[in-house]
Design a protein around this motif. Structure first.
Motif, PDB file in Angstrom:
ATOM      1  N   ARG A 142       0.826  -1.201   0.000  1.00 43.30           N
ATOM      2  CA  ARG A 142       0.000   0.000   0.000  1.00 43.30           C
ATOM      3  C   ARG A 142       0.866   1.260   0.000  1.00 43.30           C
ATOM      4  NH1 ARG A 142      -3.479  -1.539   3.467  1.00 43.30           N
ATOM      5  NH2 ARG A 142      -2.121  -1.147   5.257  1.00 43.30           N
ATOM      6  N   PHE A 318      -9.098   7.158   2.665  1.00 44.05           N
ATOM      7  CA  PHE A 318      -8.571   5.813   2.426  1.00 44.05           C
ATOM      8  C   PHE A 318      -8.079   5.176   3.738  1.00 44.05           C
ATOM      9  CE2 PHE A 318      -7.768   8.559  -1.250  1.00 44.05           C
ATOM     10  CZ  PHE A 318      -8.560   7.922  -2.194  1.00 44.05           C
ATOM     11  N   ASP A 319      -7.907   3.855   3.687  1.00 42.97           N
ATOM     12  CA  ASP A 319      -7.546   3.095   4.892  1.00 42.97           C
ATOM     13  C   ASP A 319      -6.039   3.093   5.128  1.00 42.97           C
ATOM     14  OD1 ASP A 319     -10.222   2.364   5.362  1.00 42.97           O
ATOM     15  OD2 ASP A 319     -10.073   0.759   3.878  1.00 42.97           O
ATOM     16  N   ARG A 321      -2.950   3.946   7.895  1.00 43.89           N
ATOM     17  CA  ARG A 321      -2.627   4.207   9.295  1.00 43.89           C
ATOM     18  C   ARG A 321      -1.820   5.501   9.397  1.00 43.89           C
ATOM     19  NH1 ARG A 321      -0.911  -1.151   8.772  1.00 43.89           N
ATOM     20  NH2 ARG A 321       1.247  -0.516   9.143  1.00 43.89           N
ATOM     21  N   GLN A 530     -10.670  -8.212   7.611  1.00 48.09           N
ATOM     22  CA  GLN A 530     -11.351  -7.263   6.744  1.00 48.09           C
ATOM     23  C   GLN A 530     -12.258  -6.330   7.532  1.00 48.09           C
ATOM     24  OE1 GLN A 530     -13.077 -10.044   3.974  1.00 48.09           O
ATOM     25  NE2 GLN A 530     -11.415  -9.782   2.497  1.00 48.09           N
ATOM     26  N   LEU A 533      -9.766  -3.896   9.516  1.00 54.38           N
ATOM     27  CA  LEU A 533      -8.780  -3.092   8.785  1.00 54.38           C
ATOM     28  C   LEU A 533      -9.315  -2.447   7.522  1.00 54.38           C
ATOM     29  CD1 LEU A 533      -5.765  -5.565   9.118  1.00 54.38           C
ATOM     30  CD2 LEU A 533      -6.278  -3.585  10.541  1.00 54.38           C
ATOM     31  N   GLY A 534     -10.512  -2.822   7.052  1.00 54.24           N
ATOM     32  CA  GLY A 534     -11.032  -2.260   5.817  1.00 54.24           C
ATOM     33  C   GLY A 534     -10.824  -3.197   4.651  1.00 54.24           C
ATOM     34  N   LYS A 535     -11.057  -2.694   3.438  1.00 56.64           N
ATOM     35  CA  LYS A 535     -11.065  -3.548   2.249  1.00 56.64           C
ATOM     36  C   LYS A 535      -9.698  -3.641   1.572  1.00 56.64           C
ATOM     37  CE  LYS A 535     -15.949  -2.672   1.221  1.00 56.64           C
ATOM     38  NZ  LYS A 535     -16.918  -2.150   0.236  1.00 56.64           N
ATOM     39  N   SER A 536      -8.930  -2.560   1.557  1.00 55.30           N
ATOM     40  CA  SER A 536      -7.669  -2.536   0.813  1.00 55.30           C
ATOM     41  C   SER A 536      -6.547  -3.107   1.662  1.00 55.30           C
ATOM     42  CB  SER A 536      -7.344  -1.105   0.371  1.00 55.30           C
ATOM     43  OG  SER A 536      -8.369  -0.581  -0.423  1.00 55.30           O
ATOM     44  N   ASP A 541      -0.386  -6.326   6.967  1.00 53.63           N
ATOM     45  CA  ASP A 541      -1.457  -5.777   7.803  1.00 53.63           C
ATOM     46  C   ASP A 541      -1.770  -6.744   8.931  1.00 53.63           C
ATOM     47  OD1 ASP A 541      -1.677  -3.496   6.356  1.00 53.63           O
ATOM     48  OD2 ASP A 541      -3.438  -4.095   5.209  1.00 53.63           O
TER      49      ASP A 541
END
Length: 572
Positions: A142, A318-319, A321, A530, A533-536, A541
């Motif tokens: 990412r 967006f995901d 951190r 998922q 942490l989200g989709k992406s 992760d």
């Protein structure tokens, strides 16, 4: 010719010392150029801004073409939209912030401050590509993908802003927002369409036209330069077009890609060396001290205020951190692009052109020294790195139909541990039409071929040659580095055990004593990651599940295949 050869030779030899010192290689070429200039030991008087501008654009086209070829389309899954946000809105926000600060600090008109902000507003592809690939760290997909795509795609916006602001200063016209938006749309649209279509055409030519092996890279370079200049001539972004053309070719599964990449790598390094040497020759070191304090303040504002704020705003949807946001802002490296853009007002003859150029050059030096030298250190500190995955050392495509079960490639694997065995099924397998299982070609030990059977023990340093389908290469690479993959580093990062992504969360909770409240029989470990942490999602992760830490170890597209499991770990 003699001087050019000597300068390149000295720069390349000096680069080995720079690597040991942890400094960016590009800084060496700039430094050698400055030392060879009129105030250095070389006493070369070079002030041809037009030639430097031409060479700079030519070199950037080659660098972006090579960078596009090395960018995998798989990174677009998690990095495309964040990168485009940074490449457009991020450049505008950085320009506005730095412009307002520079206008106040230098006591010049706001439009001159905005011009300086636009010049230094974009990250540099040459610096980013070079430092990320030579830093010795592997960023999570990412973060690494976002940085690479952003650096390849943000030049159009910066160039558009610089050209429009320079034109306004020449004509004293008013800025039309609609004209700016229309020009921006034209730049991105023409660059994207022609770049992608040009890449498809180049891919077709490479597959259909037989050439001497060494000519394929030259063909790609010549085609890329034609696309770059042609798109510029029709009003599009040549930088974006040549990057997308390289991206299309690099992901086109060519048989010759391995040999092409080696030649392209050398040409890209030559382009970087030549460009930075020439830009180093162009500057007069003593002039940099005139406004040195102001340049230092602007660089500090850009690095610690403007860039972080722009990144935080652009990546808000967006995901990411906070540590990933901070690292992306820190690797907003400035390099050759700002220096080349600073030549626009010089060529246009603007009154404060030399001031803008000198401050830009100083900002670039500070960025390369401060940010460039700390890329690996900050990555480890912010924990955005993942351990390098085992991979083959050499690859040759024999059949380039990667979408078919007939695809076939020859790989070399370097054995890193003793007492491993080649599976009997591989040793005994005979060549087949579909390559349903890996096929052993050779075992080389101490530069000699070895006779192999099911009892053969491998030794560290052995080299294994195998025929494989591309889908099987990761599994085979893990097998030959089995003991290495269970080293302390990987155990500490991924965990002591591995489970499948579809493993039952309820069963996992029962085995490790995690409270069962809110867990249904259908829940899986992948679904937990998922949800949290989200989709992406990308490899590396992680999330907590009771007294367990779950870390994504292997993915297939958007699907989590393998999860590392670590017990009693309090760190996230």
């Amino acid at each position: 010719m003699f001087l050019a050869g000597v300068l390149l030779l000295v720069s390349i030899l000096a680069s080995s010392l720079t690597v040991r010192a942890g400094l960016p290689l590009l800084l060496v070429f700039l430094g050698v150029g400055m030392l060879a200039g009129e105030e250095g030991i070389g006493q070369l008087d070079f002030d041809n801004s037009g030639l430097a501008f031409f060479v700079g654009n030519l070199s950037l086209a080659v660098i972006l073409l090579d960078g596009g070829m090395r960018t995998k389309t798989s990174t677009f899954r998690v990095a495309l939209w964040p990168s485009l946000s940074l490449a457009t809105l991020g450049v505008v926000l950085t320009t506005a912030a730095v412009g307002a600060f520079a206008a106040w600090l230098l006591d010049v008109k706001l439009i001159y401050g905005l011009l300086l902000g636009a010049i230094v507003g974009s990250t540099d592809a040459a610096a980013v590509f070079s430092l990320l690939r030579n830093s010795g760290v592997r960023l999570n997909e990412r973060v690494g993908g976002t940085l690479e795509i952003e650096s390849g795609a943000n030049d159009p916006m910066a160039i558009l802003l610089v050209v429009m602001l320079t034109g306004l200063l020449q004509t004293a016209d008013h800025l039309s927002v609609w004209a700016f938006l229309a020009q921006m749309f034209q730049q991105f649209a023409l660059g994207s369409i022609i770049g992608l279509l040009g890449g498809k055409l180049l891919l077709l030519i490479l597959r259909r036209v037989p050439l001497v092996e060494g000519l394929y890279a030259i063909l790609i370079i010549s085609f890329g330069l034609a696309v770059f200049s042609g798109v510029n001539m029709v009003g599009g972004s040549g930088f974006l077009a040549v990057y997308l053309a390289g991206l299309t070719v690099g992901n086109g599964h060519l048989k010759q890609l391995e040999s092409i990449s080696k030649v392209m790598d050398g040409l890209a390094w030559l382009a970087q060396a030549g460009m930075f040497l020439l830009l180093g020759l162009l500057v007069t070191p003593s002039s940099l001290l005139t406004h040195g304090l102001e340049a230092l303040a602007i660089a500090a504002f850009l690095i610690f205020v403007a860039r972080p704020l722009a990144v935080m705003i652009c990546l808000l949807p967006f995901d990411f951190r906070w540590s990933e946001n901070f690292y992306i802002s820190w690797v907003g490296l400035r390099g050759a692009v700002p220096i080349v853009l600073a030549l626009y007002p010089v060529i246009a003859g603007l009154t404060n052109a030399n001031l803008l150029f000198e401050i830009t050059f100083t900002v670039v030096l500070i960025s390369l020294l401060l940010q460039g030298s700390t890329v690996p250190l900050v990555a480890r500190w912010l924990k955005v790195v993942v351990p390098p995955a085992p991979a083959p050392t050499t690859r040759f495509s024999l059949i380039d139909d990667v979408n078919s079960h007939y695809s076939l490639e020859l790989y070399e694997f370097f054995v890193q541990a003793d007492s491993l065995h080649i599976p009997a099924s591989v040793v005994q397998n005979v060549p087949s039409a579909t390559v349903s299982t890996p096929q052993l070609v050779a075992l080389v030990r101490d530069k000699k071929p070895m006779v192999v059977n099911a009892e053969t023990e491998l030794k560290a340093g052995d080299r294994i040659w195998m025929l494989l389908h591309p889908d099987d290469v990761n599994e085979v690479a893990l097998r030959f580095s089995q003991q290495t993959s269970e080293s302390f580093l990987l155990q500490n990062f991924f965990g002591e055990f591995s489970i499948r992504g579809d493993a039952s969360l309820l069963d996992l909770a029962k085995v490790y004593g995690v409270p069962l409240e809110g867990i249904s029989a259908e829940d899986t470990a992948a679904e937990l990651l998922q949800r949290q942490l989200g989709k992406s999602l990308v490899v590396g992760d992680r999330a907590r599940f009771g007294n367990l830490r779950l870390t994504i170890r292997q993915m297939n597209g958007n699907q989590i295949e393998v999860i590392g499991l670590k017990l009693h770990d309090k760190a996230q």
